[in-house]
Design a protein around this motif. Structure first.
Motif, mmCIF file in Angstrom:
data_model
loop_
_atom_site.group_PDB
_atom_site.id
_atom_site.type_symbol
_atom_site.label_atom_id
_atom_site.label_comp_id
_atom_site.label_asym_id
_atom_site.label_seq_id
_atom_site.Cartn_x
_atom_site.Cartn_y
_atom_site.Cartn_z
ATOM 1 N N ASN A 65 0.805 -1.209 0.000
ATOM 2 C CA ASN A 65 0.000 0.000 0.000
ATOM 3 C C ASN A 65 0.838 1.259 0.000
ATOM 4 O O ASN A 65 1.442 1.606 0.965
ATOM 5 C CB ASN A 65 -0.901 -0.001 1.241
ATOM 6 C CG ASN A 65 -0.117 -0.222 2.499
ATOM 7 O OD1 ASN A 65 1.021 -0.655 2.465
ATOM 8 N ND2 ASN A 65 -0.717 0.058 3.622
ATOM 9 N N SER A 66 0.856 1.962 -1.104
ATOM 10 C CA SER A 66 1.490 3.258 -1.140
ATOM 11 C C SER A 66 1.183 3.909 -2.460
ATOM 12 O O SER A 66 1.778 3.581 -3.454
ATOM 13 C CB SER A 66 2.993 3.154 -0.946
ATOM 14 O OG SER A 66 3.519 2.045 -1.563
ATOM 15 N N ALA B 163 13.092 -2.285 4.972
ATOM 16 C CA ALA B 163 12.840 -2.084 3.544
ATOM 17 C C ALA B 163 14.071 -2.396 2.702
ATOM 18 O O ALA B 163 13.978 -2.962 1.607
ATOM 19 C CB ALA B 163 12.380 -0.645 3.293
ATOM 20 N N ARG B 164 15.250 -2.058 3.198
ATOM 21 C CA ARG B 164 16.483 -2.260 2.430
ATOM 22 C C ARG B 164 16.798 -3.735 2.215
ATOM 23 O O ARG B 164 17.431 -4.108 1.221
ATOM 24 C CB ARG B 164 17.658 -1.574 3.129
ATOM 25 C CG ARG B 164 17.578 -0.048 3.098
ATOM 26 C CD ARG B 164 18.699 0.579 3.905
ATOM 27 N NE ARG B 164 19.998 0.339 3.286
ATOM 28 C CZ ARG B 164 21.152 0.599 3.879
ATOM 29 N NH1 ARG B 164 21.170 1.085 5.122
ATOM 30 N NH2 ARG B 164 22.291 0.363 3.259
ATOM 31 N N VAL B 165 16.328 -4.588 3.115
ATOM 32 C CA VAL B 165 16.587 -6.025 2.943
ATOM 33 C C VAL B 165 15.398 -6.738 2.303
ATOM 34 O O VAL B 165 15.565 -7.716 1.569
ATOM 35 C CB VAL B 165 16.960 -6.688 4.290
ATOM 36 C CG1 VAL B 165 15.798 -6.674 5.262
ATOM 37 C CG2 VAL B 165 17.446 -8.118 4.067
ATOM 38 N N SER B 166 14.172 -6.251 2.521
ATOM 39 C CA SER B 166 12.996 -6.979 2.031
ATOM 40 C C SER B 166 12.531 -6.557 0.644
ATOM 41 O O SER B 166 12.124 -7.393 -0.162
ATOM 42 C CB SER B 166 11.838 -6.816 3.022
ATOM 43 O OG SER B 166 11.321 -5.496 3.021
ATOM 44 N N TYR C 124 10.704 4.356 -2.664
ATOM 45 C CA TYR C 124 9.262 4.430 -2.902
ATOM 46 C C TYR C 124 8.475 3.754 -1.781
ATOM 47 O O TYR C 124 7.465 4.264 -1.306
ATOM 48 C CB TYR C 124 8.933 3.768 -4.239
ATOM 49 C CG TYR C 124 7.467 3.610 -4.520
ATOM 50 C CD1 TYR C 124 6.651 4.714 -4.709
ATOM 51 C CD2 TYR C 124 6.889 2.336 -4.609
ATOM 52 C CE1 TYR C 124 5.294 4.563 -4.979
ATOM 53 C CE2 TYR C 124 5.545 2.177 -4.874
ATOM 54 C CZ TYR C 124 4.751 3.289 -5.068
ATOM 55 O OH TYR C 124 3.418 3.147 -5.326
ATOM 56 N N SER C 125 8.948 2.598 -1.350
ATOM 57 C CA SER C 125 8.219 1.858 -0.311
ATOM 58 C C SER C 125 8.183 2.622 1.003
ATOM 59 O O SER C 125 7.181 2.608 1.718
ATOM 60 C CB SER C 125 8.852 0.478 -0.093
ATOM 61 O OG SER C 125 10.110 0.594 0.539
#
Length: 349
Positions: free
Chosen positions: A14-15, A227-230, A214-215
């Protein structure tokens, strides 16, 4: 969408507000070396290797098929916390939390079919029956006929898979169930909006860094470390378009969406193991769960100041909730020792 959509399966990714890239595949990610810390904006969003949080990764082949499921593993002792991610995510969604949980228990995070590094004959068969069979097959291949105590942890779509596996009683050593931010009523009500939400996401990214940015800036994830790993594992590189796109084709799986959530509340309540429901908001309980919660059939925790991906947004709090749940229910051969939390079998000195 209204605020209740926060927990919604529809908001798996969601974004809509911020437009930057967010799609790339595991292969693209694994080809990128670690980069030194920098104040440069691009480096701020640069990918981080899975090995910063998990101890190892494995490919699990399912006999009698060409299906190969990718799993990340951490820890050496205690019960197995078996993690199932939401639609459009990957097993690396649990990375940061796993780094803490592994001090008390083993962690296995699986890439479901059509996601991450898993490769299957039918990437679009996300029916609840198929995904449940996948989980059972992977557990069988990992542990044979004598599996250790298993705590199933499922987020959103993965939460529905966990509930169905528990209700079907296909894992003989299942000892606990942790469901993250998914409730039948809210989920089904949101399905009508899911295609629009998927279409409104940014679809193409010039780099993995832009997808991570973006995430986070778009609001689907609130923790940059996670976020950087997933995020990189949710993308793949499209040679024809010369950009990164989403690895999972969720928009082509609509025929299965309703099956993920119909009857979920009753199945959750009937699952014959200790269970806990973690929610990002109080507006998510439907009637069956409200009654069940009042009757003490499960534990519920509302995790404040977080989005839909609780395990990513507040990984430390999530890890504490999971290990605390294991400790209170004395799951595993000796339970899990949590400082300050006395097991019922131990008399006070």
């Amino acid at each position: 969408m209204d605020s209740s959509s926060n927990l919604n399966p529809v908001r798996e990714d969601n974004s809509e507000e911020y437009r930057v890239p967010r799609e790339a595949t595991a292969s693209a990610f694994s080809a990128r070396p670690l980069r030194p810390p920098s104040t440069n904006s691009s480096d701020k969003y640069s990918p981080v290797e899975w090995s910063s949080y998990f101890d190892k990764e494995e490919d699990i082949s399912v006999p009698g098929s060409n299906d190969v499921f990718h799993v990340y593993m951490a820890g050496t002792e205690g019960p197995v916390v078996f993690c199932l991610h939401g639609g459009g995510y990957s097993g690396l969604s649990f990375s940061v939390a796993a780094n803490q949980i592994k001090e008390k228990a083993r962690v296995v995070a699986m890439d479901l079919r059509g996601h991450g590094k898993s490769v299957t004959e039918n990437e679009l068969d996300l029916s609840i029956e198929t995904m449940c069979n996948d989980v059972s097959a992977v557990v069988k291949e990992l542990y044979g006929d004598s599996p250790p105590a298993i705590v199933l942890v499922g987020h959103s779509m993965g939460g529905s898979v966990a509930v169905h596996v528990a209700a079907n009683k296909t894992l003989p050593s299942l000892a606990g169930l942790v469901v993250v931010d998914v409730v039948e009523g809210t989920a089904i009500a949101s399905l009508i909006h899911m295609q629009k939400i998927l279409a409104n996401r940014m679809q193409h990214f010039p780099s993995v860094e832009k997808a991570v940015e973006y995430s986070v800036r778009g609001g689907s994830l609130r923790n940059l470390d996670s976020a950087r790993v997933s995020v990189p594992s949710t993308l793949k590189y499209d040679d024809s378009k010369q950009c990164y796109v989403y690895r999972t084709r969720l928009d082509e799986t609509e025929q299965y969406w309703r099956g993920w959530y119909e009857g979920l509340s009753d199945k959750f309540l009937s699952s014959p193991v200790p269970k806990i429901l973690l929610l990002a908001g109080t507006d998510r309980l439907d009637r069956a769960l409200t009654i069940g919660q009042m009757q003490g059939k499960f534990q519920m925790v509302v995790v404040r100041h977080t989005g839909h991906a609780i395990q990513e947004d507040v990984p430390d709090e999530f890890a504490n909730l999971v290990t605390g749940f294991i400790s209170r229910n004395r799951i595993g051969p000796h339970g899990v020792e949590i400082p300050g939390l006395l097991r019922r079998s131990q008399p006070k000195p």
